[in-house]
Design a protein around this motif. Structure first.
Motif, PDB file in Angstrom:
ATOM      1  N   GLN A   1      -3.414  -9.235  -3.215  1.00  0.00           N
ATOM      2  CA  GLN A   1      -2.317  -9.930  -2.579  1.00  0.00           C
ATOM      3  C   GLN A   1      -1.981  -9.239  -1.263  1.00  0.00           C
ATOM      4  O   GLN A   1      -1.703  -8.050  -1.234  1.00  0.00           O
ATOM      5  CB  GLN A   1      -1.105  -9.922  -3.485  1.00  0.00           C
ATOM      6  N   VAL A   2      -1.998  -9.981  -0.191  1.00  0.00           N
ATOM      7  CA  VAL A   2      -1.783  -9.389   1.123  1.00  0.00           C
ATOM      8  C   VAL A   2      -0.291  -9.232   1.395  1.00  0.00           C
ATOM      9  O   VAL A   2       0.521 -10.068   1.016  1.00  0.00           O
ATOM     10  CB  VAL A   2      -2.459 -10.263   2.202  1.00  0.00           C
ATOM     11  N   ARG A   3       0.055  -8.154   2.036  1.00  0.00           N
ATOM     12  CA  ARG A   3       1.424  -7.892   2.497  1.00  0.00           C
ATOM     13  C   ARG A   3       1.426  -7.861   4.012  1.00  0.00           C
ATOM     14  O   ARG A   3       0.497  -7.340   4.625  1.00  0.00           O
ATOM     15  CB  ARG A   3       1.927  -6.579   1.912  1.00  0.00           C
ATOM     16  N   LEU A   4       2.481  -8.386   4.583  1.00  0.00           N
ATOM     17  CA  LEU A   4       2.562  -8.545   6.037  1.00  0.00           C
ATOM     18  C   LEU A   4       3.828  -7.904   6.586  1.00  0.00           C
ATOM     19  O   LEU A   4       4.905  -8.040   5.986  1.00  0.00           O
ATOM     20  CB  LEU A   4       2.556 -10.040   6.383  1.00  0.00           C
ATOM     21  N   GLU A   5       3.699  -7.242   7.714  1.00  0.00           N
ATOM     22  CA  GLU A   5       4.854  -6.616   8.358  1.00  0.00           C
ATOM     23  C   GLU A   5       4.799  -6.864   9.856  1.00  0.00           C
ATOM     24  O   GLU A   5       3.884  -6.383  10.539  1.00  0.00           O
ATOM     25  CB  GLU A   5       4.901  -5.125   8.077  1.00  0.00           C
ATOM     26  N   GLU A   6       5.805  -7.564  10.358  1.00  0.00           N
ATOM     27  CA  GLU A   6       5.904  -7.849  11.777  1.00  0.00           C
ATOM     28  C   GLU A   6       6.609  -6.727  12.523  1.00  0.00           C
ATOM     29  O   GLU A   6       7.450  -6.025  11.959  1.00  0.00           O
ATOM     30  CB  GLU A   6       6.676  -9.159  12.022  1.00  0.00           C
ATOM     31  N   SER A   7       6.298  -6.620  13.803  1.00  0.00           N
ATOM     32  CA  SER A   7       6.993  -5.678  14.677  1.00  0.00           C
ATOM     33  C   SER A   7       6.892  -6.187  16.107  1.00  0.00           C
ATOM     34  O   SER A   7       6.112  -7.091  16.411  1.00  0.00           O
ATOM     35  CB  SER A   7       6.392  -4.280  14.567  1.00  0.00           C
ATOM     36  N   GLY A   8       7.682  -5.578  16.977  1.00  0.00           N
ATOM     37  CA  GLY A   8       7.615  -5.902  18.390  1.00  0.00           C
ATOM     38  C   GLY A   8       8.742  -6.755  18.909  1.00  0.00           C
ATOM     39  O   GLY A   8       8.877  -6.932  20.117  1.00  0.00           O
ATOM     40  N   GLY A   9       9.558  -7.299  18.030  1.00  0.00           N
ATOM     41  CA  GLY A   9      10.659  -8.115  18.489  1.00  0.00           C
ATOM     42  C   GLY A   9      11.753  -7.269  19.123  1.00  0.00           C
ATOM     43  O   GLY A   9      12.013  -6.150  18.689  1.00  0.00           O
ATOM     44  N   ARG A  10      12.371  -7.806  20.166  1.00  0.00           N
ATOM     45  CA  ARG A  10      13.467  -7.112  20.838  1.00  0.00           C
ATOM     46  C   ARG A  10      14.161  -8.083  21.764  1.00  0.00           C
ATOM     47  O   ARG A  10      13.793  -9.271  21.824  1.00  0.00           O
ATOM     48  CB  ARG A  10      12.957  -5.906  21.626  1.00  0.00           C
ATOM     49  N   SER A  11      15.156  -7.616  22.484  1.00  0.00           N
ATOM     50  CA  SER A  11      15.844  -8.427  23.479  1.00  0.00           C
ATOM     51  C   SER A  11      15.112  -8.333  24.801  1.00  0.00           C
ATOM     52  O   SER A  11      14.707  -7.255  25.223  1.00  0.00           O
ATOM     53  CB  SER A  11      17.282  -7.960  23.639  1.00  0.00           C
ATOM     54  N   VAL A  12      14.978  -9.462  25.468  1.00  0.00           N
ATOM     55  CA  VAL A  12      14.265  -9.524  26.737  1.00  0.00           C
ATOM     56  C   VAL A  12      14.903 -10.609  27.605  1.00  0.00           C
ATOM     57  O   VAL A  12      15.511 -11.551  27.080  1.00  0.00           O
ATOM     58  CB  VAL A  12      12.764  -9.803  26.509  1.00  0.00           C
ATOM     59  N   GLN A  13      14.768 -10.485  28.902  1.00  0.00           N
ATOM     60  CA  GLN A  13      15.320 -11.498  29.797  1.00  0.00           C
ATOM     61  C   GLN A  13      14.356 -12.670  29.944  1.00  0.00           C
ATOM     62  O   GLN A  13      13.125 -12.523  29.802  1.00  0.00           O
ATOM     63  CB  GLN A  13      15.608 -10.888  31.162  1.00  0.00           C
ATOM     64  N   ALA A  14      14.918 -13.820  30.239  1.00  0.00           N
ATOM     65  CA  ALA A  14      14.101 -15.006  30.460  1.00  0.00           C
ATOM     66  C   ALA A  14      13.075 -14.740  31.561  1.00  0.00           C
ATOM     67  O   ALA A  14      13.384 -14.083  32.565  1.00  0.00           O
ATOM     68  CB  ALA A  14      14.995 -16.179  30.848  1.00  0.00           C
ATOM     69  N   GLY A  15      11.864 -15.247  31.340  1.00  0.00           N
ATOM     70  CA  GLY A  15      10.769 -15.011  32.259  1.00  0.00           C
ATOM     71  C   GLY A  15       9.921 -13.805  31.908  1.00  0.00           C
ATOM     72  O   GLY A  15       8.839 -13.618  32.471  1.00  0.00           O
ATOM     73  N   GLY A  16      10.415 -12.988  30.999  1.00  0.00           N
ATOM     74  CA  GLY A  16       9.698 -11.789  30.602  1.00  0.00           C
ATOM     75  C   GLY A  16       8.633 -12.063  29.556  1.00  0.00           C
ATOM     76  O   GLY A  16       8.374 -13.216  29.178  1.00  0.00           O
ATOM     77  N   CYS A  22       1.579  -8.108  13.733  1.00  0.00           N
ATOM     78  CA  CYS A  22       1.734  -8.327  12.292  1.00  0.00           C
ATOM     79  C   CYS A  22       0.619  -7.552  11.607  1.00  0.00           C
ATOM     80  O   CYS A  22      -0.566  -7.904  11.738  1.00  0.00           O
ATOM     81  CB  CYS A  22       1.657  -9.805  11.967  1.00  0.00           C
ATOM     82  N   GLU A  23       1.005  -6.507  10.911  1.00  0.00           N
ATOM     83  CA  GLU A  23       0.019  -5.669  10.240  1.00  0.00           C
ATOM     84  C   GLU A  23      -0.098  -6.089   8.782  1.00  0.00           C
ATOM     85  O   GLU A  23       0.911  -6.238   8.081  1.00  0.00           O
ATOM     86  CB  GLU A  23       0.406  -4.202  10.336  1.00  0.00           C
ATOM     87  N   ALA A  24      -1.338  -6.274   8.341  1.00  0.00           N
ATOM     88  CA  ALA A  24      -1.597  -6.703   6.973  1.00  0.00           C
ATOM     89  C   ALA A  24      -2.102  -5.533   6.139  1.00  0.00           C
ATOM     90  O   ALA A  24      -2.789  -4.648   6.643  1.00  0.00           O
ATOM     91  CB  ALA A  24      -2.622  -7.821   6.962  1.00  0.00           C
ATOM     92  N   SER A  25      -1.771  -5.562   4.858  1.00  0.00           N
ATOM     93  CA  SER A  25      -2.257  -4.552   3.930  1.00  0.00           C
ATOM     94  C   SER A  25      -2.386  -5.167   2.544  1.00  0.00           C
ATOM     95  O   SER A  25      -1.802  -6.216   2.256  1.00  0.00           O
ATOM     96  CB  SER A  25      -1.313  -3.355   3.891  1.00  0.00           C
ATOM     97  N   GLY A  26      -3.172  -4.524   1.708  1.00  0.00           N
ATOM     98  CA  GLY A  26      -3.273  -4.960   0.321  1.00  0.00           C
ATOM     99  C   GLY A  26      -4.244  -6.088   0.067  1.00  0.00           C
ATOM    100  O   GLY A  26      -4.331  -6.562  -1.059  1.00  0.00           O
ATOM    101  N   GLY A  27      -4.952  -6.519   1.077  1.00  0.00           N
ATOM    102  CA  GLY A  27      -5.922  -7.602   0.914  1.00  0.00           C
ATOM    103  C   GLY A  27      -6.988  -7.513   1.973  1.00  0.00           C
ATOM    104  O   GLY A  27      -6.913  -6.660   2.852  1.00  0.00           O
ATOM    105  N   THR A  28      -7.962  -8.387   1.904  1.00  0.00           N
ATOM    106  CA  THR A  28      -9.014  -8.420   2.907  1.00  0.00           C
ATOM    107  C   THR A  28      -8.576  -9.343   4.028  1.00  0.00           C
ATOM    108  O   THR A  28      -8.623 -10.568   3.909  1.00  0.00           O
ATOM    109  CB  THR A  28     -10.337  -8.903   2.300  1.00  0.00           C
ATOM    110  N   PHE A  29      -8.115  -8.750   5.094  1.00  0.00           N
ATOM    111  CA  PHE A  29      -7.485  -9.484   6.196  1.00  0.00           C
ATOM    112  C   PHE A  29      -8.364 -10.609   6.708  1.00  0.00           C
ATOM    113  O   PHE A  29      -7.892 -11.712   6.984  1.00  0.00           O
ATOM    114  CB  PHE A  29      -7.149  -8.493   7.312  1.00  0.00           C
ATOM    115  N   SER A  30      -9.654 -10.343   6.817  1.00  0.00           N
ATOM    116  CA  SER A  30     -10.558 -11.325   7.396  1.00  0.00           C
ATOM    117  C   SER A  30     -10.783 -12.536   6.482  1.00  0.00           C
ATOM    118  O   SER A  30     -11.451 -13.492   6.884  1.00  0.00           O
ATOM    119  CB  SER A  30     -11.892 -10.680   7.749  1.00  0.00           C
TER     120      SER A  30
END
Length: 123
Positions: A1-16, A22-30
């Motif tokens: 069973q694959v587990r997923l963890e997102e990252s990278g979200g933050r506040s940014v100005q329009a136009g940016g 999304c890092e996967a673990s616990g399964g064969t990602f491909s």
């Protein structure tokens, strides 16, 4: 069973730009097609982009076409979403999802989900 963890979200100005991961673990990602969905406050979850197991094909929702790029690195078990020319209306929690049976633009067809990462775009 694959587990997923997102990252990278933050506040940014329009136009940016932002790159979500999304890092996967616990399964064969491909073995999995992967996707990004987003959900703004008070709205339904919306399809953003999807990519096949090999990365050879990608699909985008109307809001993402021409501005966002989905990629994956199977050697790193990681999915990415490059977001450029961000708009205020891109503000949402972004989720990655995995499914071994193929891709779909419906959130109901994806079996595995991460917890989400918040993207806030200000004017």
């Amino acid at each position: 069973q694959v587990r997923l963890e997102e990252s990278g979200g933050r506040s940014v100005q329009a136009g940016g730009s932002l790159r979500l991961s999304c890092e996967a673990s616990g399964g064969t990602f491909s073995n999995y097609a992967m996707s990004w969905f987003r959900q703004a406050e008070g709205k339904e979850r919306e399809f953003v982009a999807a990519i096949t197991w090999s990365g050879g094909n990608q699909w985008y929702g109307d809001s993402a076409k021409g501005r966002f790029t989905i990629t994956r690195d199977n050697a790193k078990d990681t999915l990415y979403l490059q977001m450029d020319s961000l708009k205020v209306e891109d503000t949402a929690v972004y989720y990655c999802a995995a499914e071994s049976r193929g891709w779909s633009s419906s959130s109901h067809d994806w079996g595995y989900w991460g917890q989400g990462t918040q993207v806030t775009v200000s004017s």
